[in-house]
Design a protein around this motif. Structure first.
Motif, short mmCIF file in Angstrom:
data_model
loop_
_atom_site.label_atom_id
_atom_site.label_comp_id
_atom_site.label_asym_id
_atom_site.label_seq_id
_atom_site.Cartn_x
_atom_site.Cartn_y
_atom_site.Cartn_z
N ILE A 100 47.34 -36.68 37.62
CA ILE A 100 46.98 -37.37 38.87
C ILE A 100 47.05 -36.41 40.06
O ILE A 100 46.12 -36.33 40.86
N TRP A 101 48.13 -35.68 40.14
CA TRP A 101 48.34 -34.76 41.26
C TRP A 101 47.33 -33.62 41.21
O TRP A 101 46.67 -33.30 42.20
N GLY A 102 47.20 -33.00 40.05
CA GLY A 102 46.29 -31.88 39.92
C GLY A 102 44.83 -32.26 40.08
O GLY A 102 43.99 -31.41 40.38
N ALA A 103 44.51 -33.54 39.90
CA ALA A 103 43.12 -33.99 39.97
C ALA A 103 42.54 -33.87 41.37
O ALA A 103 41.33 -33.70 41.53
N TRP A 104 43.37 -33.95 42.40
CA TRP A 104 42.84 -33.92 43.77
C TRP A 104 43.49 -32.88 44.66
O TRP A 104 42.88 -32.39 45.62
N PHE A 105 44.73 -32.49 44.36
CA PHE A 105 45.50 -31.65 45.27
C PHE A 105 44.90 -30.25 45.43
O PHE A 105 44.81 -29.73 46.54
N VAL A 106 44.49 -29.65 44.33
CA VAL A 106 43.98 -28.27 44.37
C VAL A 106 42.71 -28.17 45.20
O VAL A 106 42.52 -27.22 45.97
N THR A 107 41.84 -29.14 45.06
CA THR A 107 40.51 -29.06 45.70
C THR A 107 40.40 -29.89 46.98
O THR A 107 39.32 -29.99 47.55
N MET A 108 41.50 -30.49 47.45
CA MET A 108 41.41 -31.33 48.64
C MET A 108 40.91 -30.55 49.84
O MET A 108 40.13 -31.07 50.65
N GLY A 109 41.36 -29.30 50.01
CA GLY A 109 40.91 -28.51 51.15
C GLY A 109 39.41 -28.32 51.15
O GLY A 109 38.76 -28.42 52.20
N THR A 110 38.85 -28.04 49.98
CA THR A 110 37.39 -27.88 49.87
C THR A 110 36.69 -29.20 50.17
O THR A 110 35.67 -29.23 50.87
N TYR A 111 37.23 -30.31 49.64
CA TYR A 111 36.64 -31.63 49.89
C TYR A 111 36.65 -31.96 51.38
O TYR A 111 35.64 -32.39 51.95
N ASN A 123 28.61 -28.87 43.22
CA ASN A 123 27.69 -29.99 43.47
C ASN A 123 28.11 -30.86 44.65
O ASN A 123 27.47 -31.87 44.94
N ASN A 124 29.21 -30.47 45.31
CA ASN A 124 29.73 -31.23 46.45
C ASN A 124 29.99 -32.70 46.11
O ASN A 124 29.67 -33.61 46.87
N THR A 125 30.59 -32.89 44.93
CA THR A 125 30.93 -34.25 44.49
C THR A 125 32.44 -34.38 44.26
O THR A 125 32.89 -35.09 43.35
N LEU A 126 33.23 -33.69 45.08
CA LEU A 126 34.68 -33.72 44.90
C LEU A 126 35.30 -35.07 45.22
O LEU A 126 36.47 -35.29 44.94
N VAL A 127 34.52 -35.98 45.78
CA VAL A 127 35.03 -37.34 45.97
C VAL A 127 35.40 -37.95 44.62
O VAL A 127 36.28 -38.82 44.53
N LEU A 128 34.76 -37.45 43.55
CA LEU A 128 35.06 -37.95 42.21
C LEU A 128 36.47 -37.59 41.77
O LEU A 128 37.04 -38.26 40.90
N THR A 129 37.04 -36.53 42.35
CA THR A 129 38.41 -36.16 41.97
C THR A 129 39.39 -37.27 42.36
O THR A 129 40.34 -37.56 41.62
N PHE A 130 39.18 -37.88 43.51
CA PHE A 130 40.07 -38.96 43.95
C PHE A 130 39.86 -40.22 43.11
O PHE A 130 40.82 -40.95 42.83
N LYS A 131 38.62 -40.46 42.71
CA LYS A 131 38.37 -41.61 41.84
C LYS A 131 39.00 -41.40 40.47
O LYS A 131 39.57 -42.32 39.89
N MET A 132 38.89 -40.16 39.95
CA MET A 132 39.51 -39.85 38.67
C MET A 132 41.03 -40.01 38.75
O MET A 132 41.66 -40.59 37.86
N ALA A 133 41.62 -39.52 39.83
CA ALA A 133 43.06 -39.65 40.02
C ALA A 133 43.47 -41.11 40.18
O ALA A 133 44.52 -41.54 39.69
N ALA A 134 42.64 -41.90 40.86
CA ALA A 134 42.95 -43.32 41.06
C ALA A 134 43.00 -44.07 39.74
O ALA A 134 43.91 -44.86 39.49
#
Length: 415
Positions: free
Chosen positions: A19-30, A156-167
């Motif tokens: 859960i943490w790794g799914a969004w934390f690493v790439t949050m800055g880019t998002y 692909n600029n679809t990092l919003v999916l990282t938060f959905k995956m983590a959710a």
């Protein structure tokens, strides 16, 4: 411990860090690409981790340990966290996103201690039984980064999916938690003081000059550490690295390898050399980033990633063991909580607020002057190293116990 319980605990640990790794690493880019956030705003968003780490001991010490079974609190927090992460994908600006991620980190950080509590309660010999289960946590972080990289969500600029995956993973862990073995409140009916919650009982350790030097160095080294956690992924994507999140996960493999070799290093090097090598490696990492690029010096980017095991294990794990040995049986838990609060709470908080404006001040028409940016944390880490070498005197080897007994800090980041 039965095979079913061991499996549940392993899945619990996998999901906790997935859960943490799914969004934390790439949050800055998002935040930078999708929400047009500035460096200062990105640093502020990452500071929520430190705020969560500061608040977590109060949730655990004043609520979880006294009134409710750990597995039920774990379930409630992850269900609520899953809902917050999903809601965060619906906002389109940083002003709307920030309060969501702040509340989420206040909810998430206490779960790091709760998964440990649930695990230890089921173990007759934690020294031998916990490491294989904790391994799945690191594996979860690695798998999350691999998915993001291989599916090219960054490009692909679809990092919003990282938060959905983590959710989705958070909701799954929330539901799983209610099936975990019962872990009743450890301090039910006991009075808990403020000093016990934040570990002030161990403050006497600071009378030891060498430990005071280590303590201050630990807080100070977390300032350059924040640059790495907050801006490595945006940097790697900006300089053209493909599958950046996946390649960053190589740092976790490095962490596992060096963790296994730690007893050998302890015997040969001792405390001072181990801590000094850890800090020196942070300097080397940032120099590699400063002069690395997507062309001839690509190897420097990879080197800066894969030496993570030395950066983390040699300083932070050695520090945990040094604290454990110096504190003794009576104050060991309080001391671990106190050093964790000081580093991942206060130190990382300062680093997050410092790093953002520095990144903004080096913004260029083409992106950022990353060489100038990375040389700043390199210089800070070098300064901390020099002062540490001058004032730290304890050269003795750490007394290692069978199975390399490393206490998991109550609310620490292990990335």
């Amino acid at each position: 411990m039965s095979g079913i319980i061991r499996t549940k605990l392993s899945v619990m640990m996998f999901l906790e860090f997935f859960i943490w790794g799914a969004w934390f690493v790439t949050m800055g880019t998002y935040l930078g690409k999708s929400l047009q956030a500035s460096g200062t705003q990105i640093g502020t968003a990452y500071a929520t981790q430190s705020l969560g780490a500061i608040i977590a001991p109060f949730i655990i010490g004043l609520i979880a340990d006294k009134y409710f079974p750990a597995q039920k609190i774990l379930g409630i927090l992850h269900l609520a966290g899953g809902g917050l992460l999903w809601y965060g994908t619906t906002v389109s600006n940083f002003e709307g996103f920030y309060p969501i991620i702040l509340l989420y980190m206040i909810i998430y950080m206490p779960t790091l201690a709760l998964v440990n509590s649930v695990s230890f309660k089921q173990m007759a010999n934690p020294n031998k039984e916990f490491p294989p289960i904790r391994f799945f946590g690191t594996l979860g972080w690695i798998i999350a980064g691999t998915i993001i990289g291989k599916l090219a969500w960054e490009q692909n600029n679809t990092l919003v999916l990282t938060f959905k995956m983590a959710a989705v993973a958070s909701i799954a862990l929330g539901l799983l938690s209610f099936t975990l073995p019962d872990t009743p409140p450890a301090k039910k009916g006991q009075k808990t003081t403020f000093s016990e919650v934040i570990g002030l009982e161990s403050i006497g350790l600071l009378k030891n000059r060498s430990y005071l030097t280590f303590f201050l160095a630990s807080v100070a080294i977390c300032v350059p550490l924040a640059f790495y956690y907050n801006f490595t992924n945006p940097f790697l994507n900006e300089v053209g690295m493909k599958e950046a999140a996946f390649k960053q996960s190589w740092g976790q493999w490095s962490e596992l390898i060096f963790m296994a070799a730690m007893p050998l290093f302890f015997v040969r090097l001792g405390v001072k050399k181990m801590l000094a090598i850890g800090m020196l490696t942070w300097v080397v990492r940032y120099v590699c980033f400063a002069y690395g690029n997507g062309d001839a010096n690509y190897w420097m980017l990879i080197a800066g990633i894969v030496i993570h095991g030395v950066c983390y294990d040699f300083f932070f794990v050695t520090g945990q063991l040094y604290t454990d040995n110096l504190a003794g049986e009576r104050f060991k838990s309080a001391a671990q909580g106190f050093i964790t609060l000081a580093t991942y709470g206060v130190g990382m908080l300062m680093g997050s607020y410092i790093s953002g404006p520095i990144v903004d001040s080096h913004k260029t028409a083409a992106g950022h002057d990353w060489q100038a940016i990375w040389l700043i944390p390199a210089g800070i880490a070098l300064g901390v190293l020099v002062l540490f070498l001058l004032f730290f005197r304890d050269k003795n080897a750490i007394e290692t116990r069978p199975g390399l007994d490393i206490e998991e800090p109550s609310a620490a980041v292990q990335i």
